[in-house]
Design a protein around this motif. Structure first.
Motif, PDB file in Angstrom:
ATOM      1  N   MET A   1       0.934  -0.485  -0.209  1.00  0.00           N
ATOM      2  CA  MET A   1      -0.056  -0.283   0.375  1.00  0.00           C
ATOM      3  C   MET A   1       1.043   1.417   0.274  1.00  0.00           C
ATOM      4  O   MET A   1       1.760   1.376   0.780  1.00  0.00           O
ATOM      5  CB  MET A   1      -0.666  -0.725   0.794  1.00  0.00           C
ATOM      6  N   THR A   2       0.850   1.982  -0.371  1.00  0.00           N
ATOM      7  CA  THR A   2       1.021   3.449  -0.785  1.00  0.00           C
ATOM      8  C   THR A   2       0.963   4.769  -0.376  1.00  0.00           C
ATOM      9  O   THR A   2      -0.065   4.037   0.690  1.00  0.00           O
ATOM     10  CB  THR A   2       1.261   4.427  -2.651  1.00  0.00           C
ATOM     11  N   LEU A   3       1.440   5.594  -0.086  1.00  0.00           N
ATOM     12  CA  LEU A   3       1.306   6.411   0.295  1.00  0.00           C
ATOM     13  C   LEU A   3       0.189   7.723   0.610  1.00  0.00           C
ATOM     14  O   LEU A   3      -0.826   8.118   1.580  1.00  0.00           O
ATOM     15  CB  LEU A   3       2.535   7.456   1.342  1.00  0.00           C
ATOM     16  N   SER A   4       0.112   7.298  -0.354  1.00  0.00           N
ATOM     17  CA  SER A   4      -1.511   8.516  -0.862  1.00  0.00           C
ATOM     18  C   SER A   4      -2.571   7.409  -1.182  1.00  0.00           C
ATOM     19  O   SER A   4      -3.139   8.070  -0.568  1.00  0.00           O
ATOM     20  CB  SER A   4      -0.832   7.922  -2.648  1.00  0.00           C
ATOM     21  N   GLN A   5      -2.491   6.451  -0.937  1.00  0.00           N
ATOM     22  CA  GLN A   5      -3.113   5.110  -0.879  1.00  0.00           C
ATOM     23  C   GLN A   5      -3.569   5.361   0.686  1.00  0.00           C
ATOM     24  O   GLN A   5      -5.271   5.039   1.303  1.00  0.00           O
ATOM     25  CB  GLN A   5      -3.395   4.015  -1.430  1.00  0.00           C
ATOM     26  N   ILE A   6      -3.079   4.842   1.068  1.00  0.00           N
ATOM     27  CA  ILE A   6      -3.391   5.115   2.515  1.00  0.00           C
ATOM     28  C   ILE A   6      -3.724   6.114   3.166  1.00  0.00           C
ATOM     29  O   ILE A   6      -4.805   7.309   3.870  1.00  0.00           O
ATOM     30  CB  ILE A   6      -2.200   5.207   4.220  1.00  0.00           C
ATOM     31  N   GLN A   7      -3.875   7.906   2.344  1.00  0.00           N
ATOM     32  CA  GLN A   7      -4.239   8.629   2.966  1.00  0.00           C
ATOM     33  C   GLN A   7      -5.434   9.013   2.094  1.00  0.00           C
ATOM     34  O   GLN A   7      -6.033   9.647   2.850  1.00  0.00           O
ATOM     35  CB  GLN A   7      -3.126  10.098   2.469  1.00  0.00           C
ATOM     36  N   ASN A   8      -5.808   8.610   1.069  1.00  0.00           N
ATOM     37  CA  ASN A   8      -7.140   8.387   0.369  1.00  0.00           C
ATOM     38  C   ASN A   8      -8.129   6.964   1.516  1.00  0.00           C
ATOM     39  O   ASN A   8      -9.247   8.107   1.237  1.00  0.00           O
ATOM     40  CB  ASN A   8      -7.248   7.412  -0.878  1.00  0.00           C
ATOM     41  N   ALA A   9      -7.302   6.243   1.611  1.00  0.00           N
ATOM     42  CA  ALA A   9      -8.184   5.389   3.367  1.00  0.00           C
ATOM     43  C   ALA A   9      -8.978   6.036   4.104  1.00  0.00           C
ATOM     44  O   ALA A   9      -9.909   5.837   4.648  1.00  0.00           O
ATOM     45  CB  ALA A   9      -7.512   3.914   3.044  1.00  0.00           C
ATOM     46  N   ILE A  10      -7.916   7.057   4.984  1.00  0.00           N
ATOM     47  CA  ILE A  10      -8.138   8.048   6.210  1.00  0.00           C
ATOM     48  C   ILE A  10      -9.396   8.927   5.998  1.00  0.00           C
ATOM     49  O   ILE A  10     -10.564   8.824   6.783  1.00  0.00           O
ATOM     50  CB  ILE A  10      -6.549   8.118   6.638  1.00  0.00           C
ATOM     51  N   ALA A  11      -9.285   9.121   4.593  1.00  0.00           N
ATOM     52  CA  ALA A  11     -10.012  10.572   4.555  1.00  0.00           C
ATOM     53  C   ALA A  11     -11.478  10.361   3.917  1.00  0.00           C
ATOM     54  O   ALA A  11     -11.935  10.551   4.427  1.00  0.00           O
ATOM     55  CB  ALA A  11      -9.463  11.517   3.014  1.00  0.00           C
ATOM     56  N   SER A  12     -11.182   9.021   3.486  1.00  0.00           N
ATOM     57  CA  SER A  12     -12.861   8.433   2.928  1.00  0.00           C
ATOM     58  C   SER A  12     -13.272   7.583   3.874  1.00  0.00           C
ATOM     59  O   SER A  12     -14.629   7.473   3.657  1.00  0.00           O
ATOM     60  CB  SER A  12     -12.167   8.248   1.644  1.00  0.00           C
ATOM     61  N   GLY A  13     -12.576   7.607   5.150  1.00  0.00           N
ATOM     62  CA  GLY A  13     -13.641   6.755   5.839  1.00  0.00           C
ATOM     63  C   GLY A  13     -13.791   7.664   7.134  1.00  0.00           C
ATOM     64  O   GLY A  13     -13.646   8.127   6.980  1.00  0.00           O
TER      65      GLY A  13
END
Length: 85
Positions: A1-13
């Motif tokens: 998992m990339t950093l941008s994927q982690i950031q998107n998951a946190i933002a959309s969660g």
């Protein structure tokens, strides 16, 4: 998992403030452990503050803080604020 994927998951969660606070505490703990493993007494480091970074020399390492000599003065600095040079 990339950093941008982690950031998107946190933002959309749909995370509550409590969940986000726990996540912040976890990340700070990881930063502390990684810093503690990467520095030794006598190492040159940067102490990173909000608006500046200051060079220093590690004099001793404690559980969550280190004593750092900066500009001739000794400071008790949290490990999460220390970056290796």
């Amino acid at each position: 998992m990339t950093l941008s994927q982690i950031q998107n998951a946190i933002a959309s969660g749909n995370l509550s403030n409590s969940d986000l606070s726990q996540l912040i505490t976890f990340i700070q703990g990881v930063k502390t452990r990684q810093t503690k493993q990467s520095i030794r007494e006598g190492d040159s480091v940067w102490v990173v503050q909000k608006t500046k970074r200051t060079a220093g020399i590690v004099e001793s390492i404690k559980i969550k803080k280190a004593i750092v000599n900066m500009k001739g003065s000794r400071y008790n600095v949290p490990l999460s604020m220390i970056v290796s040079r």
